[in-house]
Each structure stands twice: as structure tokens, then as C-alpha cells.
Design an enzyme around this catalytic site. Sequence first.
Site, short mmCIF file in Angstrom:
data_model
loop_
_atom_site.label_atom_id
_atom_site.label_comp_id
_atom_site.label_asym_id
_atom_site.label_seq_id
_atom_site.Cartn_x
_atom_site.Cartn_y
_atom_site.Cartn_z
N CYS A 1 0.82 -1.20 0.00
CA CYS A 1 0.00 0.00 0.00
C CYS A 1 0.86 1.26 0.00
O CYS A 1 1.03 1.92 1.02
CB CYS A 1 -0.97 0.04 1.17
SG CYS A 1 -2.21 1.32 0.88
N CYS B 1 -5.64 1.91 -4.31
CA CYS B 1 -5.11 2.61 -3.14
C CYS B 1 -6.05 3.75 -2.79
O CYS B 1 -6.02 4.81 -3.45
CB CYS B 1 -3.71 3.13 -3.49
SG CYS B 1 -2.84 3.70 -2.07
P1 FAD Z 1 -0.69 -10.83 4.27
O1 FAD Z 1 -2.12 -10.43 4.29
O2 FAD Z 1 0.29 -9.99 5.00
O3 FAD Z 1 -0.63 -12.34 4.76
C1 FAD Z 1 0.55 -13.11 4.78
C2 FAD Z 1 0.30 -14.30 5.70
O4 FAD Z 1 1.39 -15.22 5.54
C3 FAD Z 1 0.24 -13.91 7.16
O5 FAD Z 1 -0.94 -14.41 7.75
C4 FAD Z 1 1.50 -14.53 7.75
O6 FAD Z 1 1.32 -14.96 9.10
C5 FAD Z 1 1.73 -15.71 6.81
N1 FAD Z 1 3.13 -16.15 6.81
C6 FAD Z 1 4.24 -15.38 6.93
N2 FAD Z 1 5.34 -16.15 6.93
C7 FAD Z 1 4.92 -17.43 6.79
C8 FAD Z 1 5.60 -18.69 6.73
N3 FAD Z 1 6.93 -18.76 6.84
N4 FAD Z 1 4.87 -19.81 6.58
C9 FAD Z 1 3.52 -19.74 6.48
N5 FAD Z 1 2.83 -18.57 6.54
C10 FAD Z 1 3.52 -17.43 6.70
N6 FAD Z 1 -4.44 -2.81 0.68
C11 FAD Z 1 -5.52 -2.32 0.02
O7 FAD Z 1 -6.01 -2.97 -0.90
N7 FAD Z 1 -6.09 -1.14 0.35
C12 FAD Z 1 -5.64 -0.40 1.39
O8 FAD Z 1 -6.20 0.66 1.68
C13 FAD Z 1 -4.51 -0.89 2.11
N8 FAD Z 1 -4.01 -0.20 3.16
C14 FAD Z 1 -2.99 -0.72 3.89
C15 FAD Z 1 -2.55 -0.01 5.00
C16 FAD Z 1 -1.56 -0.52 5.81
C17 FAD Z 1 -1.10 0.27 6.99
C18 FAD Z 1 -1.01 -1.80 5.52
C19 FAD Z 1 0.05 -2.39 6.41
C20 FAD Z 1 -1.42 -2.49 4.41
C21 FAD Z 1 -2.42 -1.96 3.58
N9 FAD Z 1 -2.86 -2.63 2.44
C22 FAD Z 1 -3.92 -2.14 1.73
C23 FAD Z 1 -2.08 -3.77 1.90
C24 FAD Z 1 -2.69 -5.13 2.16
O9 FAD Z 1 -3.00 -5.29 3.50
C25 FAD Z 1 -1.74 -6.21 1.69
O10 FAD Z 1 -1.35 -5.93 0.37
C26 FAD Z 1 -2.37 -7.59 1.75
O11 FAD Z 1 -2.66 -7.92 3.08
C27 FAD Z 1 -1.46 -8.63 1.13
O12 FAD Z 1 -1.97 -9.91 1.30
P2 FAD Z 1 -0.98 -11.19 1.46
O13 FAD Z 1 -1.87 -12.34 1.70
O14 FAD Z 1 -0.02 -11.20 0.36
O15 FAD Z 1 -0.14 -10.87 2.78
#
Ligand code: FAD
Length: 564
Positions: free
Chosen positions: A314, A494
Site C-alpha cells: 500500500c 489505493c
Molecule cells: P498478508 O495479508 O500480510 O498475509 C501473509 C500471511 O502469511 C500472514 O498471515 C502470515 O502470518 C503468513 N506467513 C508469513 N510467513 C509465513 C511462513 N513462513 N509460513 C507460512 N505462513 C507465513 N491494501 C488495500 O487494498 N487497500 C488499502 O487501503 C490498504 N491499506 C494498507 C494499510 C496498511 C497500513 C497496511 C500495512 C497495508 C495496507 N494494504 C492495503 C495492503 C494489504 O493489507 C496487503 O497488500 C495484503 O494484506 C497482502 O496480502 P498477502 O496475503 O499477500 O499478505
Amino acid sequence: MQVRKLAGDLSIAPQIEIADVEQIARLGFKSIICNRPDNEAAGQPSFVEIARAAHKAGLEAKYLPVTSGAIADEDGAAFGEMFEALPKPVVAYCKSGNRSSTLWKLWRAGQLPREANSLGERIDGILSSPQASPDAMGDRAKETGERGGAQMRAVHHDIIIVGGGSAGVSCAASLLARKGDLDIAIIEPSDTHYYQPGWTLVGGGVFRAEQTAKPMGRVMPSKVTWIKDSVIEFNPGDDCVVLGDGRRVTYNRLIVCPGLKLDWEGVEGLSDTLGQNGVTSNYRYDLAPYTWQLVQALKTGIAVFTQPPMPIKCAGAPQKAMYLSADHWRRKGRLDDIDVGFYNAGGVLFGVAEYVPALMEYVERYKINLNFNCKLVAIDGPGHMARFVETLKDGSSRTVETHFDMIHVCPPQTAPDFIRRSALSDQDGWVDVDTGTLRHKTYDNVYGLGDVTNTPNAKTAAAARKQAPIVAVNVLFDMGVHKTRSIYDGYGSCPLTVERGKIVLAEFGYGGKIMPSLPKFVVDGMRPTRRAWFLKERLLPPIYWRGMLKGREWLVKPKPEEIR
Ligand code: FAD
């Protein structure tokens, strides 16, 4: 040298060296097949060199080079023909052994009766049937992890998803929405699932932190096996991941989505002072409420907001925190007494130029000092000082220091360490997938999505929402369940919270192509609007919890693309 028996008279190996050839002969092998094209990597022995050593050792050697991700049924047939003609036993090799093993699977699949209704099912049949491949299964059963002296049996699932965050849970739900009897396991260590997009609104005093978290068990699809552990290692050549407790989990297909790593240690002094001395970050669940505390408490002084080098998740979040804070101070009549500074390691306010004019109106309204090419390198919490390295136009750099009364830090971000050191990563550490199909560029049965991939889209939950059904479709296409696959266009979103009650809704795909979800007369993404705020505050959380995580693909149903 690691030679692994695959079936009958065939074993596979990762890249062999010239010196290994004699040992291969001593092990009783009669022939070698090379499936790795010459010159794929520096220092790799050429086939001619291997063949010369083989002939010296009394072995036959044959060359059948194939490219990862482009192995066709015909290659499998050619492999089988070559294998059958050679003196046995045979060892086949490529970089990891994976391509040789794929060729064998394709050849065997081609030998099965035509009634088997798809290539994917036929391959899976071979892999999961002890009768079809007693040796392969024998080897797999022997794959055990050892920890504390105890032997642990390998676990097998048809589909393994690494990470139960936004991307992982949504992808599992999208898979199950299409085929309810799939054998899927999600490997996820955390007890809690977070709606991270809500953290900006926690830092802005709009949401309570608890509104952005749910027990992991409540968001896991009921038909999924939850393996509560971390992956520490990938062995894609063996279709296997290793868990933190030493267990091995094998799969037919792997989906990698463990998010990214927030590198708090990447800024000197930061982790020691976070949560105190006016140092905060909306990038942590427990700290977002502290942002709002600081904002409310600040009456006068210097407020600093930082943004690290790209890529980050983000990319608008550092600015969102700043605009919401400044808006609060403006409403309270304090803004004239608070000096707001934005320190961005990058050179522009926002990566997609079309949105910059609307943001600049707010920069001017809040009298924000913009500092580009300034990377935060150190924080002295008790001394309330932040140190930056500014890169100048001529390429030289200088140190810039500022006092702060409050500082909101967006930490540097990288691929997770276990991804960086794995065979799945590109040179920068991110999972190396095709930008359209999201399939791994080397390992055909591996997909990646979410923040961890090297696709050049905005790393957002909005992107994961679009990617999850696409990966589901493409995995099912590979399995022969779906007749078409789908292509990801790079969509991400965003919502820039420029003031309480108004948002500039940036929505764009690869190359910064503007991609509004709604018609302009409903929400004009280039302008700050109340409707976009309503979407963010009221609609997106339920769309996330009740739609995206449940496999309901509102506004993101993938379009089929016929294979050419
Ligand atoms: P995550 O949701 O971070 O999940 C990753 C998962 O993998 C976690 O549960 C973790 O525990 C697990 N994991 C880590 N390591 C391991 C391992 N070794 N083995 C097994 N599991 C593991 N997005 C938007 O669309 N709009 C917004 O307005 C927005 N605002 C944001 C504001 C902030 C402050 C933040 C921090 C993020 C924001 N985002 C926003 C971004 C969004 O939250 C992320 O892009 C999204 O969560 C990504 O999803 P993901 O599943 O790739 O990662």
C-alpha cells in the site's frame, strides 16, 4: 551429488559435475540424460563435457534440453522414447531434477488410457497411485523430518497454500467455490487474521483496532486443513516444503503467498523506540492506536512522516496517515502551530502521475514540506531526532537530520527471508512468477500471489482480491478441471484518505493504466469524493470479510481467456 530414484530404472538428479560421472558409473547406472540446456548458468558443465566423461566411464549419454514452463506433451514422449532405448538404469538431470521428473510424468501420463479426462488428473493419478509408481511412492514415504530425535512422517496434500493472509484464504475460498472436494491445506502460523487496510482508519481515529482482526480459525474455509506452522524451506524439485517443526509436507500444487517482511531493523534505533517517544507506525496492529493518541495529543511542534524505497505494501499508506493527521490538526485549529514534513525515499509523491494533482491540493492546504530522495536511516527516540540520507541530483548524498515531536514511520520492506533464500525467488528475492498467469517461471506446479511476488502491480489487498480467483482458475486449468485460464492485468487499488470523509480512489494496473471499478459519475477516482470514503469505511470491510475471504468474487470474477 543427490541421485533420487523416481521409478523403476529411472533416477533423477540436480545438476551433476564432470567429477560426478565416475560415481554415477560406480552406482551401477548405465546411461545419463541431460535435460538442462547448455549455458543456462555460469560455470555449468556443457553436455559435451558430461558426454565425454560418460563415454570414458563406459556410460551412454543423451541430450534432451527443455525450458522450464515450456515443457510440452511431445517432450514427454521424446523423453520416454529416449529412456526406453537406453541401457538401464538411467539417471536424468537438469538444474534441480524437476524438469526431468516432469518429463517422466508427462511420458507416463501419455501412456495411460485415453478415458482419463485430463492431463492434470492423469499426472495426479500417477503421483498418488502406489500401484502406478511404487518406487516413487516408496521414496516419498521415506521423506521424513527429524527433530529432537523423533522421526516424523511426511504429510501430503493435493494443494498446499503457504500463508493464510488476504491472498491465501481468498485463493483457497475461490478454489473451493469452483470445486468443493479439493484437498487443500493452508500453512499459517498466526492465530489472528488481520484486515490491514483498516489500520489507516485506526491511526486516523475512525476504526477501533479490534475491528480489523479476527481469529484465524474463523476465516479459514471449513473444508481446508489448517497446518499451524511456518514454512522454513522449499524443495520444489521434490514437491515438498519443510515446516518449522521439521515436518515435510508434499504437494501436487503449491501456492505461495506469505506476504512481505517489514524490516524494522533496517532503520537504526527504530525497533528500540517504536511505541514510545512519539515514534509510531500504522504498519503494526498494536501501534496504529498509538498514532491516533499522538495525533490527538500534539498541539504544537514538528510532525514527520516517512516513506521507504519501493516496493512497499500500500504505497499510499504513509501519505494517508499524514493527510488524516493534518486534517485533524486543521479542524482543531492547530495546523498553523504544527510543521508537517514528508520524507520520501522516492522522487515523486505518487507513482501514477494522474493522481498527483489532487494530492498536491492537499499538500498545499496542509502546508506540508515535501522532501524527496530522503531515506530514513536512523532514529534517536529519546533525543527525538531522525536521520536521513538524501540522494542529490549529481548522485552524491548527504545526511539530513530533523527533530520531531511525533514521527510516523513506514518501515523498509523486503521479501521474507525464507523466500529470498529459496529456489522460488528472483534476483531481488521476490517469488518469480509470470505477470499474467501468476505461475512460477521455473516450477510449473507452483503459483504465487499477494505481496510476495515480483509482479509490478501495487501490493494491495485489492490486488490480492483480483489475483486469488485468477490463480484458482489457472490451477484448476492445470488440473484439467477448467477449460480456460485467466490472465491478471495488474489491477490494484489505493484509497488515499486525503481528509476525514473524502478519498482519492486510485485504481490502476500494470504500467499505471487507470482502471476504475465504478463509472466516473458514481466515483471519480481523480477527485476527492465522499462516495469513495463511504466505500472504504462502510463497504470494503464487509466486501473483504464476507465476500473475498468466502470466495464471493464481487467485481473480480475472472474473465476466461482461451489458450491460443
Ligand atoms: P498478508 O495479508 O500480510 O498475509 C501473509 C500471511 O502469511 C500472514 O498471515 C502470515 O502470518 C503468513 N506467513 C508469513 N510467513 C509465513 C511462513 N513462513 N509460513 C507460512 N505462513 C507465513 N491494501 C488495500 O487494498 N487497500 C488499502 O487501503 C490498504 N491499506 C494498507 C494499510 C496498511 C497500513 C497496511 C500495512 C497495508 C495496507 N494494504 C492495503 C495492503 C494489504 O493489507 C496487503 O497488500 C495484503 O494484506 C497482502 O496480502 P498477502 O496475503 O499477500 O499478505
